[in-house]
Design a protein around this motif. Structure first.
Motif, short mmCIF file in Angstrom:
data_model
loop_
_atom_site.label_atom_id
_atom_site.label_comp_id
_atom_site.label_asym_id
_atom_site.label_seq_id
_atom_site.Cartn_x
_atom_site.Cartn_y
_atom_site.Cartn_z
N MET A 85 -22.23 -81.23 -82.15
CA MET A 85 -21.62 -80.35 -81.15
C MET A 85 -22.32 -79.01 -81.07
O MET A 85 -22.23 -78.31 -80.07
CB MET A 85 -20.13 -80.16 -81.45
N PHE A 86 -23.09 -78.63 -82.10
CA PHE A 86 -23.86 -77.39 -82.07
C PHE A 86 -25.29 -77.62 -81.54
O PHE A 86 -26.07 -76.69 -81.46
CB PHE A 86 -23.93 -76.77 -83.47
N GLY A 87 -25.63 -78.88 -81.23
CA GLY A 87 -26.95 -79.19 -80.68
C GLY A 87 -28.05 -79.27 -81.70
O GLY A 87 -29.23 -79.25 -81.34
N ARG A 135 -31.81 -78.09 -74.04
CA ARG A 135 -30.59 -78.90 -74.11
C ARG A 135 -29.75 -78.48 -75.32
O ARG A 135 -28.52 -78.43 -75.25
CB ARG A 135 -30.96 -80.38 -74.21
N ALA A 136 -30.41 -78.17 -76.43
CA ALA A 136 -29.69 -77.74 -77.64
C ALA A 136 -28.99 -76.41 -77.39
O ALA A 136 -27.84 -76.22 -77.80
CB ALA A 136 -30.66 -77.62 -78.80
N LEU A 137 -29.65 -75.48 -76.69
CA LEU A 137 -29.04 -74.19 -76.39
C LEU A 137 -27.83 -74.37 -75.47
O LEU A 137 -26.78 -73.73 -75.67
CB LEU A 137 -30.06 -73.25 -75.76
N ILE A 184 -18.74 -70.92 -76.22
CA ILE A 184 -18.01 -70.26 -75.12
C ILE A 184 -16.80 -71.09 -74.72
O ILE A 184 -15.73 -70.56 -74.45
CB ILE A 184 -18.95 -69.99 -73.92
N GLY A 185 -16.97 -72.42 -74.72
CA GLY A 185 -15.85 -73.28 -74.36
C GLY A 185 -14.74 -73.25 -75.39
O GLY A 185 -13.59 -73.60 -75.09
N SER A 186 -15.03 -72.86 -76.63
CA SER A 186 -14.00 -72.80 -77.67
C SER A 186 -13.00 -71.69 -77.39
O SER A 186 -11.89 -71.70 -77.94
CB SER A 186 -14.64 -72.58 -79.03
N GLY A 205 -14.14 -76.60 -75.50
CA GLY A 205 -15.60 -76.61 -75.49
C GLY A 205 -16.17 -77.40 -76.65
O GLY A 205 -17.15 -78.15 -76.49
N ALA A 206 -15.56 -77.25 -77.83
CA ALA A 206 -16.04 -77.99 -78.99
C ALA A 206 -15.82 -79.49 -78.80
O ALA A 206 -16.68 -80.30 -79.18
CB ALA A 206 -15.33 -77.51 -80.26
#
Length: 180
Positions: free
Chosen positions: A105-107, A118-120, A128-130, A136-137
């Protein structure tokens, strides 16, 4: 010269006789049928070939179906490169799958494969979604699991530089070959 087979009239070339053929009369019951024998001295009238008479063309009501143009063929996918340069760190499929399932989930798996953008994006979705109730997570983790499945099923078999991700079988074979 040709002769009409019905009336015997002399015809010029290409001419067709308009005579009505006479019906043959049936022999009477008392008369015996006459037998006709061919003798070579009697020339027989040879029927002349007449070209067939065709009717004028009729108007057709059939219209051929309209065929839509074919869809463009999908672009051929460029196969992964296997001409690794000297000193290149070959990425391994098993490591990428384990990273995607555990901390994907952290890429991290995308950083490992060299897909930095893609990882970023995955990291930003997670962080940000958290802020929105942790959704987001969850979204980033589902994304990582889907990527892990694609890597495991070899649908995604390239790293960020376009080189082939090495499978465990290829790793073993390469280690055996280099050990000799």
């Amino acid at each position: 010269m040709t002769y009409c087979p019905n009336c015997g009239r002399e015809l010029s070339e290409g001419e067709v006789c308009n005579c009505i053929p006479q019906p043959e009369t049936a022999p009477e019951e008392n008369e015996a049928p006459q037998e006709t024998y061919y003798t070579p001295s009697q020339p027989e009238a040879q029927p002349q070939y007449a070209p067939p008479q065709y009717a004028p063309p009729q108007e057709t009501y059939y219209t051929p179906p309209v065929v839509p143009p074919a869809a463009p063929a999908p672009a051929a996918e460029i196969p992964a490169r296997t001409d690794y340069p000297e000193g290149y760190k070959i990425k391994k499929k098993l490591v990428a799958v384990v990273l995607a399932v555990t901390v994907g989930m952290f890429g991290i798996h995308n950083y490992y494969l060299g897909n930095n953008s893609r990882a970023l994006a995955q990291l930003l979705v997670c962080l940000i979604g958290s802020l929105f109730f942790g959704l987001g997570a969850v979204v980033a983790y589902i994304w990582a699991i889907v990527e892990a499945i694609l890597i495991f099923a070899e649908k995604n078999d390239k790293d960020g530089d376009g080189y082939k991700i090495m499978t465990p079988e290829e790793s073993i074979a390469r280690a055996i070959n280099e050990g000799k």
